[in-house]
Write a protein that holds these residues in place. Structure first.
Motif, PDB file in Angstrom:
ATOM      1  N   ARG A 101      19.277  19.930  10.660  1.00 17.99           N
ATOM      2  CA  ARG A 101      20.345  19.688  11.612  1.00 17.99           C
ATOM      3  C   ARG A 101      21.038  18.374  11.251  1.00 17.99           C
ATOM      4  O   ARG A 101      20.393  17.374  10.949  1.00 17.99           O
ATOM      5  CB  ARG A 101      19.768  19.634  13.025  1.00 17.99           C
ATOM      6  CG  ARG A 101      20.759  19.899  14.108  1.00 17.99           C
ATOM      7  CD  ARG A 101      20.061  20.261  15.406  1.00 17.99           C
ATOM      8  NE  ARG A 101      19.488  21.601  15.332  1.00 17.99           N
ATOM      9  CZ  ARG A 101      18.958  22.233  16.373  1.00 17.99           C
ATOM     10  NH1 ARG A 101      18.937  21.636  17.559  1.00 17.99           N
ATOM     11  NH2 ARG A 101      18.450  23.433  16.232  1.00 17.99           N
ATOM     12  N   GLU A 102      22.359  18.396  11.322  1.00 16.48           N
ATOM     13  CA  GLU A 102      23.163  17.286  10.827  1.00 16.48           C
ATOM     14  C   GLU A 102      24.005  16.694  11.952  1.00 16.48           C
ATOM     15  O   GLU A 102      24.630  17.421  12.734  1.00 16.48           O
ATOM     16  CB  GLU A 102      24.078  17.821   9.712  1.00 16.48           C
ATOM     17  CG  GLU A 102      25.075  16.860   9.157  1.00 16.48           C
ATOM     18  CD  GLU A 102      26.039  17.527   8.195  1.00 16.48           C
ATOM     19  OE1 GLU A 102      26.463  16.857   7.227  1.00 16.48           O
ATOM     20  OE2 GLU A 102      26.387  18.700   8.416  1.00 16.48           O
ATOM     21  N   PHE A 103      24.040  15.381  12.012  1.00 17.84           N
ATOM     22  CA  PHE A 103      24.842  14.692  13.016  1.00 17.84           C
ATOM     23  C   PHE A 103      26.331  14.896  12.767  1.00 17.84           C
ATOM     24  O   PHE A 103      26.781  14.857  11.617  1.00 17.84           O
ATOM     25  CB  PHE A 103      24.506  13.201  12.968  1.00 17.84           C
ATOM     26  CG  PHE A 103      25.469  12.329  13.715  1.00 17.84           C
ATOM     27  CD1 PHE A 103      26.392  11.543  13.050  1.00 17.84           C
ATOM     28  CD2 PHE A 103      25.445  12.294  15.109  1.00 17.84           C
ATOM     29  CE1 PHE A 103      27.276  10.735  13.737  1.00 17.84           C
ATOM     30  CE2 PHE A 103      26.331  11.496  15.807  1.00 17.84           C
ATOM     31  CZ  PHE A 103      27.246  10.715  15.116  1.00 17.84           C
ATOM     32  N   VAL A 104      27.088  15.096  13.855  1.00 21.52           N
ATOM     33  CA  VAL A 104      28.534  15.227  13.750  1.00 21.52           C
ATOM     34  C   VAL A 104      29.239  14.104  14.508  1.00 21.52           C
ATOM     35  O   VAL A 104      30.056  13.379  13.945  1.00 21.52           O
ATOM     36  CB  VAL A 104      29.005  16.592  14.295  1.00 21.52           C
ATOM     37  CG1 VAL A 104      30.525  16.695  14.220  1.00 21.52           C
ATOM     38  CG2 VAL A 104      28.360  17.734  13.530  1.00 21.52           C
ATOM     39  N   ALA A 105      28.923  13.981  15.800  1.00 21.19           N
ATOM     40  CA  ALA A 105      29.616  12.989  16.619  1.00 21.19           C
ATOM     41  C   ALA A 105      28.795  12.707  17.861  1.00 21.19           C
ATOM     42  O   ALA A 105      27.957  13.521  18.260  1.00 21.19           O
ATOM     43  CB  ALA A 105      31.008  13.490  17.013  1.00 21.19           C
ATOM     44  N   VAL A 106      29.058  11.549  18.463  1.00 16.24           N
ATOM     45  CA  VAL A 106      28.322  11.169  19.653  1.00 16.24           C
ATOM     46  C   VAL A 106      29.200  10.289  20.539  1.00 16.24           C
ATOM     47  O   VAL A 106      30.078   9.574  20.040  1.00 16.24           O
ATOM     48  CB  VAL A 106      27.012  10.434  19.277  1.00 16.24           C
ATOM     49  CG1 VAL A 106      27.323   9.100  18.608  1.00 16.24           C
ATOM     50  CG2 VAL A 106      26.110  10.234  20.483  1.00 16.24           C
ATOM     51  N   ASP A 120      30.708  10.865   8.488  1.00 16.54           N
ATOM     52  CA  ASP A 120      31.801  10.674   7.531  1.00 16.54           C
ATOM     53  C   ASP A 120      32.643  11.946   7.397  1.00 16.54           C
ATOM     54  O   ASP A 120      33.864  11.878   7.259  1.00 16.54           O
ATOM     55  CB  ASP A 120      31.234  10.278   6.167  1.00 16.54           C
ATOM     56  CG  ASP A 120      30.708   8.858   6.152  1.00 16.54           C
ATOM     57  OD1 ASP A 120      29.913   8.538   5.254  1.00 16.54           O
ATOM     58  OD2 ASP A 120      31.069   8.074   7.060  1.00 16.54           O
ATOM     59  N   SER A 121      31.987  13.095   7.450  1.00 13.25           N
ATOM     60  CA  SER A 121      32.732  14.344   7.284  1.00 13.25           C
ATOM     61  C   SER A 121      33.599  14.661   8.497  1.00 13.25           C
ATOM     62  O   SER A 121      34.616  15.345   8.380  1.00 13.25           O
ATOM     63  CB  SER A 121      31.769  15.496   7.004  1.00 13.25           C
ATOM     64  OG  SER A 121      30.897  15.694   8.089  1.00 13.25           O
ATOM     65  N   ALA A 122      33.193  14.180   9.654  1.00 12.10           N
ATOM     66  CA  ALA A 122      33.936  14.460  10.885  1.00 12.10           C
ATOM     67  C   ALA A 122      35.016  13.423  11.169  1.00 12.10           C
ATOM     68  O   ALA A 122      36.005  13.722  11.855  1.00 12.10           O
ATOM     69  CB  ALA A 122      32.979  14.526  12.068  1.00 12.10           C
ATOM     70  N   LYS A 123      34.833  12.237  10.644  1.00 10.34           N
ATOM     71  CA  LYS A 123      35.754  11.149  10.940  1.00 10.34           C
ATOM     72  C   LYS A 123      37.170  11.506  10.510  1.00 10.34           C
ATOM     73  O   LYS A 123      37.400  11.988   9.406  1.00 10.34           O
ATOM     74  CB  LYS A 123      35.280   9.890  10.207  1.00 10.34           C
ATOM     75  CG  LYS A 123      35.745   8.587  10.787  1.00 10.34           C
ATOM     76  CD  LYS A 123      35.054   7.426  10.091  1.00 10.34           C
ATOM     77  CE  LYS A 123      33.568   7.422  10.311  1.00 10.34           C
ATOM     78  NZ  LYS A 123      32.877   6.288   9.659  1.00 10.34           N
TER      79      LYS A 123
END
Length: 124
Positions: free
Chosen positions: A44-49, A61-64
Protein backbone atom coordinates in the motif's frame (compact mmCIF):
# COMPACT_ATOMS: atom_id res chain seq x y z
CA UNK A 1 -14.82 4.80 13.11
CA UNK A 2 -16.24 3.44 9.88
CA UNK A 3 -15.04 4.80 6.56
CA UNK A 4 -16.86 4.46 3.27
CA UNK A 5 -14.94 5.36 0.14
CA UNK A 6 -16.45 5.90 -3.26
CA UNK A 7 -15.90 7.74 -6.51
CA UNK A 8 -13.60 5.39 -8.36
CA UNK A 9 -14.20 4.31 -11.91
CA UNK A 10 -12.79 3.73 -15.37
CA UNK A 11 -11.48 6.86 -17.06
CA UNK A 12 -9.12 7.75 -19.86
CA UNK A 13 -5.71 9.24 -19.31
CA UNK A 14 -5.95 12.97 -18.67
CA UNK A 15 -9.34 12.77 -17.01
CA UNK A 16 -10.25 13.72 -13.46
CA UNK A 17 -11.92 11.89 -10.61
CA UNK A 18 -12.97 12.94 -7.16
CA UNK A 19 -12.92 10.29 -4.49
CA UNK A 20 -14.98 10.70 -1.35
CA UNK A 21 -14.60 9.12 2.06
CA UNK A 22 -17.51 9.45 4.46
CA UNK A 23 -16.79 8.77 8.11
CA UNK A 24 -19.23 7.62 10.75
CA UNK A 25 -18.82 6.80 14.41
CA UNK A 26 -16.26 9.55 14.90
CA UNK A 27 -15.41 12.99 13.65
CA UNK A 28 -12.71 13.50 11.05
CA UNK A 29 -11.73 16.70 12.85
CA UNK A 30 -9.98 14.59 15.49
CA UNK A 31 -8.18 12.33 13.04
CA UNK A 32 -5.51 12.72 10.46
CA UNK A 33 -7.14 11.49 7.27
CA UNK A 34 -5.13 9.88 4.51
CA UNK A 35 -5.52 8.37 1.10
CA UNK A 36 -3.43 5.38 0.10
CA UNK A 37 -3.48 3.20 -2.96
CA UNK A 38 -2.54 -0.36 -3.72
CA UNK A 39 -1.84 -2.33 -6.83
CA UNK A 40 -2.27 -6.08 -6.62
CA UNK A 41 0.92 -7.70 -5.43
CA UNK A 42 2.43 -4.46 -4.20
CA UNK A 43 2.48 -2.70 -0.87
CA UNK A 44 0.00 0.00 0.00
CA UNK A 45 1.35 3.37 -1.06
CA UNK A 46 0.80 6.80 0.45
CA UNK A 47 -0.97 9.36 -1.74
CA UNK A 48 -2.10 12.30 0.37
CA UNK A 49 -3.03 13.29 3.89
CA UNK A 50 -4.74 16.11 5.76
CA UNK A 51 -3.86 16.54 9.41
CA UNK A 52 -6.35 16.81 12.22
CA UNK A 53 -4.67 19.88 13.62
CA UNK A 54 -4.62 22.80 11.26
CA UNK A 55 -5.66 20.83 8.22
CA UNK A 56 -2.14 20.69 6.81
CA UNK A 57 -1.81 18.68 3.63
CA UNK A 58 0.98 16.47 2.36
CA UNK A 59 1.32 14.61 -0.90
CA UNK A 60 3.41 11.90 -2.43
CA UNK A 61 5.71 13.01 -5.21
CA UNK A 62 3.49 11.32 -7.78
CA UNK A 63 0.36 13.05 -6.48
CA UNK A 64 1.85 16.49 -5.96
CA UNK A 65 0.54 18.99 -8.48
CA UNK A 66 -2.16 16.64 -9.77
CA UNK A 67 -4.14 15.85 -6.62
CA UNK A 68 -5.85 17.84 -3.91
CA UNK A 69 -6.99 16.44 -0.60
CA UNK A 70 -9.65 18.34 1.29
CA UNK A 71 -12.11 17.79 4.09
CA UNK A 72 -15.61 18.97 4.88
CA UNK A 73 -15.95 18.67 8.62
CA UNK A 74 -19.67 19.42 8.54
CA UNK A 75 -20.19 16.46 6.23
CA UNK A 76 -17.55 14.36 7.98
CA UNK A 77 -16.10 13.66 4.56
CA UNK A 78 -12.65 13.73 3.04
CA UNK A 79 -12.09 14.15 -0.67
CA UNK A 80 -9.29 13.40 -3.07
CA UNK A 81 -9.50 15.33 -6.31
CA UNK A 82 -7.27 13.75 -8.90
CA UNK A 83 -6.55 15.52 -12.17
CA UNK A 84 -4.61 14.59 -15.26
CA UNK A 85 -4.82 10.94 -14.37
CA UNK A 86 -2.24 8.59 -15.77
CA UNK A 87 -2.36 4.81 -16.37
CA UNK A 88 0.11 4.36 -13.52
CA UNK A 89 -2.50 5.82 -11.17
CA UNK A 90 -4.54 2.65 -11.64
CA UNK A 91 -5.03 1.11 -8.20
CA UNK A 92 -7.48 0.52 -5.42
CA UNK A 93 -7.66 3.69 -3.35
CA UNK A 94 -8.24 3.52 0.39
CA UNK A 95 -9.03 6.21 2.88
CA UNK A 96 -7.71 5.90 6.39
CA UNK A 97 -7.96 7.62 9.74
CA UNK A 98 -5.35 7.75 12.46
CA UNK A 99 -3.29 9.91 14.76
CA UNK A 100 0.25 9.50 13.48
CA UNK A 101 3.09 11.74 14.49
CA UNK A 102 4.18 14.05 11.72
CA UNK A 103 7.33 12.11 10.90
CA UNK A 104 5.27 8.95 10.33
CA UNK A 105 2.35 10.51 8.54
CA UNK A 106 2.97 8.63 5.30
CA UNK A 107 3.15 5.19 6.91
CA UNK A 108 0.05 3.07 6.45
CA UNK A 109 0.80 1.19 9.68
CA UNK A 110 0.10 4.40 11.62
CA UNK A 111 -3.57 4.45 10.67
CA UNK A 112 -6.20 2.68 12.74
CA UNK A 113 -9.23 2.71 10.51
CA UNK A 114 -9.61 1.91 6.84
CA UNK A 115 -12.31 2.14 4.25
CA UNK A 116 -13.07 -0.70 1.89
CA UNK A 117 -11.31 0.79 -1.11
CA UNK A 118 -12.50 2.13 -4.42
CA UNK A 119 -11.02 1.05 -7.74
CA UNK A 120 -9.56 3.62 -10.09
CA UNK A 121 -8.68 2.41 -13.57
CA UNK A 122 -7.01 4.75 -16.03
CA UNK A 123 -6.78 3.63 -19.63
CA UNK A 124 -4.19 4.94 -22.03
Amino acid sequence: VQLQACGGGLVQAGASLRLSCVASGGTIRTYTMGWFRQVSGKEREFVAVVTSSGGRTFYSDSAKGRSTISRDIAKNTVYLQMDNLKPEDTAVYFCAAGRPILSAITLSSMYYYWGQGTLVTVSS
